[in-house]
Design a protein around this motif. Structure first.
Motif, PDB file in Angstrom:
ATOM      1  N   PHE A 274     -52.443 -10.212  49.901  1.00 14.37           N
ATOM      2  CA  PHE A 274     -51.895  -8.859  49.859  1.00 14.37           C
ATOM      3  C   PHE A 274     -50.704  -8.768  48.912  1.00 14.37           C
ATOM      4  CE2 PHE A 274     -48.925  -5.623  51.350  1.00 14.37           C
ATOM      5  CZ  PHE A 274     -49.725  -4.490  51.294  1.00 14.37           C
ATOM      6  N   VAL A 275     -49.748  -9.679  49.076  1.00 13.91           N
ATOM      7  CA  VAL A 275     -48.541  -9.649  48.241  1.00 13.91           C
ATOM      8  C   VAL A 275     -48.888  -9.938  46.782  1.00 13.91           C
ATOM      9  CG1 VAL A 275     -46.313 -10.773  47.807  1.00 13.91           C
ATOM     10  CG2 VAL A 275     -46.975 -10.162  50.134  1.00 13.91           C
ATOM     11  N   ALA A 276     -49.726 -10.957  46.555  1.00 16.75           N
ATOM     12  CA  ALA A 276     -50.105 -11.299  45.173  1.00 16.75           C
ATOM     13  C   ALA A 276     -50.905 -10.171  44.534  1.00 16.75           C
ATOM     14  CB  ALA A 276     -50.903 -12.597  45.159  1.00 16.75           C
ATOM     15  N   GLY A 277     -51.816  -9.561  45.297  1.00 17.55           N
ATOM     16  CA  GLY A 277     -52.600  -8.438  44.764  1.00 17.55           C
ATOM     17  C   GLY A 277     -51.731  -7.243  44.450  1.00 17.55           C
ATOM     18  N   TRP A 278     -50.774  -6.957  45.332  1.00 16.66           N
ATOM     19  CA  TRP A 278     -49.852  -5.861  45.078  1.00 16.66           C
ATOM     20  C   TRP A 278     -49.024  -6.130  43.824  1.00 16.66           C
ATOM     21  CZ3 TRP A 278     -44.459  -6.111  45.145  1.00 16.66           C
ATOM     22  CH2 TRP A 278     -43.808  -4.889  44.985  1.00 16.66           C
ATOM     23  N   LEU A 279     -48.527  -7.361  43.692  1.00 16.31           N
ATOM     24  CA  LEU A 279     -47.735  -7.726  42.526  1.00 16.31           C
ATOM     25  C   LEU A 279     -48.562  -7.604  41.245  1.00 16.31           C
ATOM     26  CD1 LEU A 279     -44.996  -8.867  41.558  1.00 16.31           C
ATOM     27  CD2 LEU A 279     -45.962 -11.142  41.849  1.00 16.31           C
ATOM     28  N   PHE A 280     -49.784  -8.117  41.282  1.00 12.46           N
ATOM     29  CA  PHE A 280     -50.666  -8.050  40.113  1.00 12.46           C
ATOM     30  C   PHE A 280     -50.966  -6.595  39.748  1.00 12.46           C
ATOM     31  CE2 PHE A 280     -54.818  -7.868  38.076  1.00 12.46           C
ATOM     32  CZ  PHE A 280     -54.710  -8.853  37.096  1.00 12.46           C
ATOM     33  N   SER A 281     -51.297  -5.798  40.764  1.00 14.51           N
ATOM     34  CA  SER A 281     -51.634  -4.391  40.511  1.00 14.51           C
ATOM     35  C   SER A 281     -50.447  -3.613  39.983  1.00 14.51           C
ATOM     36  CB  SER A 281     -52.162  -3.738  41.788  1.00 14.51           C
ATOM     37  OG  SER A 281     -53.336  -4.358  42.213  1.00 14.51           O
ATOM     38  N   SER A 282     -49.274  -3.882  40.536  1.00 10.85           N
ATOM     39  CA  SER A 282     -48.078  -3.163  40.095  1.00 10.85           C
ATOM     40  C   SER A 282     -47.687  -3.543  38.673  1.00 10.85           C
ATOM     41  CB  SER A 282     -46.906  -3.453  41.034  1.00 10.85           C
ATOM     42  OG  SER A 282     -47.192  -2.975  42.309  1.00 10.85           O
ATOM     43  N   LEU A 283     -47.614  -4.837  38.411  1.00 11.91           N
ATOM     44  CA  LEU A 283     -47.201  -5.287  37.083  1.00 11.91           C
ATOM     45  C   LEU A 283     -48.259  -4.995  36.025  1.00 11.91           C
ATOM     46  CD1 LEU A 283     -45.484  -8.677  37.973  1.00 11.91           C
ATOM     47  CD2 LEU A 283     -44.405  -6.473  37.477  1.00 11.91           C
TER      48      LEU A 283
ATOM     49  N   ALA B  13     -51.993 -12.413  54.001  1.00 13.58           N
ATOM     50  CA  ALA B  13     -50.669 -11.944  53.587  1.00 13.58           C
ATOM     51  C   ALA B  13     -50.371 -12.377  52.151  1.00 13.58           C
ATOM     52  CB  ALA B  13     -49.599 -12.475  54.532  1.00 13.58           C
ATOM     53  N   VAL B  14     -50.729 -13.600  51.814  1.00 13.50           N
ATOM     54  CA  VAL B  14     -50.508 -14.088  50.452  1.00 13.50           C
ATOM     55  C   VAL B  14     -51.339 -13.264  49.461  1.00 13.50           C
ATOM     56  CG1 VAL B  14     -50.742 -16.085  48.908  1.00 13.50           C
ATOM     57  CG2 VAL B  14     -49.935 -16.407  51.257  1.00 13.50           C
TER      58      VAL B  14
END
Length: 181
Positions: free
Chosen positions: A44-53, A41-42
């Protein structure tokens, strides 16, 4: 060191040294596996944040080393924060607490040192595998083999602690809720 009573925190009560014994290896490893599942979960959220930003459009993007460094920092923040408060969610589930050698809560600096040294679970096999082009299955066998060796090596520590804990001045103990039950 294990014969002296230690302080249990703000109440000033004395805790017998027997309460600073390491939980059984099987319970510590079950907690370790559960922690790994929670880390999905960590990631997933960190990867999503990195990919989005970072506006990453492809998994083959050249920014992969930056993502790995970002995840290293995110994991460091996660573990340092939770360990300095005594336990992660997985540790609560398995009634395990991390304390310093005296049985006191970890400082942020000691928790960070424990985080850096905890990479000994993975770095030696990853470094050893880096010059070879093995299949994912072969890599997994080497990595899990090392994890097994590292876990069993705790049997050779006088207090049955993992060696990275001994070097960081920390120890895993059974939490108070488990001792009461």
């Amino acid at each position: 060191m294990t014969d002296a009573p230690t302080s249990s925190g703000s109440l000033g009560a004395s805790v017998p040294s027997a309460s600073l014994e390491a939980p059984p290896l099987l319970r510590r490893m079950a907690c370790w596996i559960y922690e790994g599942m929670l880390m999905f979960a960590v990631v997933f959220v960190a990867g999503w944040l990195f990919s989005s930003l970072g506006q990453v459009r492809s998994g083959m993007d050249a920014r992969r080393p930056l993502l790995q460094a970002f995840l290293f920092v995110v994991f460091g923040i996660y573990f340092t924060w939770f360990w300095s408060r005594g336990q992660t969610l997985a540790m609560k589930t398995w009634n395990i607490r991390v304390v310093d050698r005296a049985g006191l809560p970890l400082t942020q600096a000691r928790a960070l040192l424990r985080y850096v040294l905890s990479w000994l679970w993975f770095l030696p096999p990853l470094v050893a595998l880096s010059p070879f082009r093995l299949t994912a299955g072969e890599d997994a066998v080497v990595i899990f083999g090392w994890v097994a060796v590292w876990a069993v090596a705790s049997r050779f520590h006088p207090q049955r602690q993992f060696w990275h804990d001994a070097w960081a001045g920390t120890r895993l103990v059974t939490s108070a809720t488990a001792r009461k039950g």
